[in-house]
Design a protein around this motif. Structure first.
Motif, PDB file in Angstrom:
ATOM      1  N   MET A  52       0.848  -1.202   0.000  1.00 27.62           N
ATOM      2  CA  MET A  52       0.000   0.000   0.000  1.00 27.62           C
ATOM      3  C   MET A  52       0.874   1.240   0.000  1.00 27.62           C
ATOM      4  SD  MET A  52      -2.775   1.329   2.803  1.00 27.62           S
ATOM      5  CE  MET A  52      -3.732  -0.172   2.664  1.00 27.62           C
ATOM      6  N   ALA A  53       0.579   2.156  -0.860  1.00 23.57           N
ATOM      7  CA  ALA A  53       1.363   3.390  -0.929  1.00 23.57           C
ATOM      8  C   ALA A  53       0.991   4.305   0.225  1.00 23.57           C
ATOM      9  CB  ALA A  53       1.122   4.089  -2.246  1.00 23.57           C
ATOM     10  N   PHE A  54       1.993   5.034   0.687  1.00 25.58           N
ATOM     11  CA  PHE A  54       1.752   6.006   1.756  1.00 25.58           C
ATOM     12  C   PHE A  54       1.550   7.368   1.142  1.00 25.58           C
ATOM     13  CE2 PHE A  54       3.914   2.558   3.891  1.00 25.58           C
ATOM     14  CZ  PHE A  54       3.260   2.472   5.107  1.00 25.58           C
ATOM     15  N   SER A  55       0.426   8.013   1.505  1.00 26.97           N
ATOM     16  CA  SER A  55       0.115   9.331   0.938  1.00 26.97           C
ATOM     17  C   SER A  55      -0.568  10.193   1.992  1.00 26.97           C
ATOM     18  CB  SER A  55      -0.803   9.183  -0.274  1.00 26.97           C
ATOM     19  OG  SER A  55      -1.242  10.447  -0.710  1.00 26.97           O
ATOM     20  N   VAL A  56      -0.180  11.459   2.005  1.00 29.72           N
ATOM     21  CA  VAL A  56      -0.857  12.392   2.909  1.00 29.72           C
ATOM     22  C   VAL A  56      -1.999  13.120   2.194  1.00 29.72           C
ATOM     23  CG1 VAL A  56       1.175  12.760   4.350  1.00 29.72           C
ATOM     24  CG2 VAL A  56       0.796  14.201   2.328  1.00 29.72           C
ATOM     25  N   ASN A  57      -2.066  12.958   0.860  1.00 33.17           N
ATOM     26  CA  ASN A  57      -3.135  13.614   0.099  1.00 33.17           C
ATOM     27  C   ASN A  57      -4.420  12.792   0.066  1.00 33.17           C
ATOM     28  OD1 ASN A  57      -1.584  15.877  -0.603  1.00 33.17           O
ATOM     29  ND2 ASN A  57      -0.536  14.681  -2.180  1.00 33.17           N
ATOM     30  N   THR A  58      -4.270  11.512  -0.013  1.00 35.41           N
ATOM     31  CA  THR A  58      -5.442  10.627  -0.131  1.00 35.41           C
ATOM     32  C   THR A  58      -5.377   9.561   0.952  1.00 35.41           C
ATOM     33  OG1 THR A  58      -5.458  10.950  -2.525  1.00 35.41           O
ATOM     34  CG2 THR A  58      -6.749   9.107  -1.645  1.00 35.41           C
TER      35      THR A  58
ATOM     36  N   SER B 269       2.034   8.380  10.695  1.00 32.30           N
ATOM     37  CA  SER B 269       3.141   7.404  10.709  1.00 32.30           C
ATOM     38  C   SER B 269       4.165   7.683   9.602  1.00 32.30           C
ATOM     39  CB  SER B 269       2.574   5.989  10.526  1.00 32.30           C
ATOM     40  OG  SER B 269       1.912   5.866   9.279  1.00 32.30           O
ATOM     41  N   ILE B 270       3.770   8.476   8.604  1.00 33.01           N
ATOM     42  CA  ILE B 270       4.702   8.818   7.525  1.00 33.01           C
ATOM     43  C   ILE B 270       5.859   9.643   8.080  1.00 33.01           C
ATOM     44  CG2 ILE B 270       4.936  10.068   5.344  1.00 33.01           C
ATOM     45  CD1 ILE B 270       2.068   9.343   4.698  1.00 33.01           C
ATOM     46  N   LEU B 271       5.651  10.399   9.118  1.00 36.92           N
ATOM     47  CA  LEU B 271       6.722  11.231   9.696  1.00 36.92           C
ATOM     48  C   LEU B 271       7.883  10.385  10.181  1.00 36.92           C
ATOM     49  CD1 LEU B 271       4.539  13.790  11.714  1.00 36.92           C
ATOM     50  CD2 LEU B 271       5.737  14.147   9.550  1.00 36.92           C
ATOM     51  N   SER B 272       7.621   9.163  10.604  1.00 44.30           N
ATOM     52  CA  SER B 272       8.723   8.337  11.117  1.00 44.30           C
ATOM     53  C   SER B 272       9.717   7.965  10.023  1.00 44.30           C
ATOM     54  CB  SER B 272       8.148   7.053  11.745  1.00 44.30           C
ATOM     55  OG  SER B 272       7.473   6.280  10.786  1.00 44.30           O
TER      56      SER B 272
END
Length: 377
Positions: free
Chosen positions: A1-7, A371-374
């Motif tokens: 699964m791709a990590f995205s802050v937009n969607t 969690s993307i910040l990590s």
């Protein structure tokens, strides 16, 4: 699964689920508030349309029920008046019987009889319900709305006035009239029997076979009344035709007694004189017969009470049936639109739990982008 802050697909899915749950929760809460599972067209268009039609029928039937109640009250009032008149006639009968006893002052008895006749007039004039009088001889029938579509029941107006009962100007010493029939007696078209009362009123009974216009002149404003006597000389015997003539006279307040020797006695509350164009019939006068007059009046009142009683029973039956229709329509309406509150209560608790879980799920989904910040530490 791709990590995205937009969607945030997970948050979107959780939000959709929560929205659906809250919509269902609102619907259940509305059912509990209104008691209806179909409260407006958007809940179930076809059922709501049917329910509205049924509500219209219920409203119409309740209006009919009110009309029937008015009709029942009017007829009951008329019945009460007729019954009271019958009681007065019984009292009159006592006075007439006393008049045959020697030693009693007939003048005093006549005064008492006059008071009783006046009481009949008073009863007739006051037997009114909401402006409707069914026994005053006005001839206005009562139309009672009894079913959907404008169906009505007709209650025939009656005439219990002293004049129609043959009691106007009641005279304990009045004379009666006779018609003596001989072997040449016959009945033909346009023959008449004219009965003249002491008060001046004239009643003409005219023979007709075809039911066409009568030849005698009517002037009711001046007390001249003409009554049709319909016979069939080709098929009816003389005895049958005499019986028909007598019945028509009785309906106009005359007491008619047919003797075996061919004598017809005609009595009224006041002195009556007879004249006739019938072949083989001779008119004469004899002493009055007030007992026969009162018997005839009681018969006429009995007919009135029978007619009104039948109408009252008919209206009672229709009223009961209308109430049954209302009950069944409301029962069917309840089946269509009423909510099952036991089910609604259980569903409310389930949806409240689902709402809490949905909020929790949305909260978790919204936290995932953090969690993307990590990845950048």
């Amino acid at each position: 699964m791709a990590f995205s802050v937009n969607t945030n697909v997970t948050a979107m899915a959780a939000l959709r689920t929560l929205t659906t749950t809250q919509s269902a929760l609102n619907s259940v809460q509305r059912q509990i508030e209104t008691g209806l599972k179909v409260a407006e067209a958007k809940d179930d268009p076809s059922t709501f349309t049917i329910a509205q039609g049924m509500r219209g029928d219920v409203g119409s039937l309740k209006a009919i029920q009110e009309g029937l109640s008015f009709g029942q009250a009017t007829v009951n009032m008329a019945n009460a008046g007729a019954l009271q008149i019958s009681e007065v006639i019984i009292d009159l009968n006592k006075k007439v019987t006393q008049a045959f006893n020697d030693g009693l002052d007939v003048t005093i008895l006549q005064e008492e009889a006059d008071a009783l006749v006046a009481q009949i007039t008073s009863i007739v004039n006051t037997t009114i319900f909401n402006g409707v009088n069914l026994i005053d001889g006005s001839g206005t029938d009562l139309e009672v709305l009894s079913a959907l579509g404008g169906v009505t029941q007709t209650v025939s107006a009656q005439d219990a006035t002293a004049a129609t009962l043959g009691l106007s100007n009641f005279d304990l010493s009045g004379q009666a009239a006779t018609l003596t029939l001989d072997n040449t007696f016959s009945v033909t078209e346009d023959d008449t029997i004219t009965l003249t009362l002491a008060s001046g009123d004239v009643h003409i009974f005219e023979i007709t076979e075809d039911g066409g216009p009568l030849t005698s002149s009517v002037d009711e404003a001046n007390g001249i009344y003409v009554h049709a006597v319909t016979v069939d000389t080709a098929t009816q015997s003389n005895n049958q035709m005499v019986g028909i003539i007598a019945n028509v006279m009785r309906q106009e307040g005359f007491a008619v007694t047919i003797e075996e020797d061919g004598v017809i006695e005609i009595a009224h509350g006041e002195t009556v004189a007879a004249a006739t164009t019938l072949t083989g019939a001779t008119a004469a006068a004899i002493a009055g017969n007030p007992i026969a007059v009162l018997d005839n009046a009681e018969t006429l009142v009995g007919q009135i009470m029978t007619t009104l009683g039948t109408a009252a029973n008919r209206l009672d039956t229709q009223s009961e049936f209308t109430q049954l229709l209302v009950d069944k329509l409301e029962e069917g309406l309840g089946i269509l639109v009423d909510a099952n509150l036991a089910e609604a209560s259980a569903e409310l608790q389930a949806l409240q739990t689902k709402e809490q879980l949905g909020i929790q799920s949305l909260s978790i989904a919204n936290a995932r982008p953090q969690s993307i910040l990590s990845l950048f530490q």
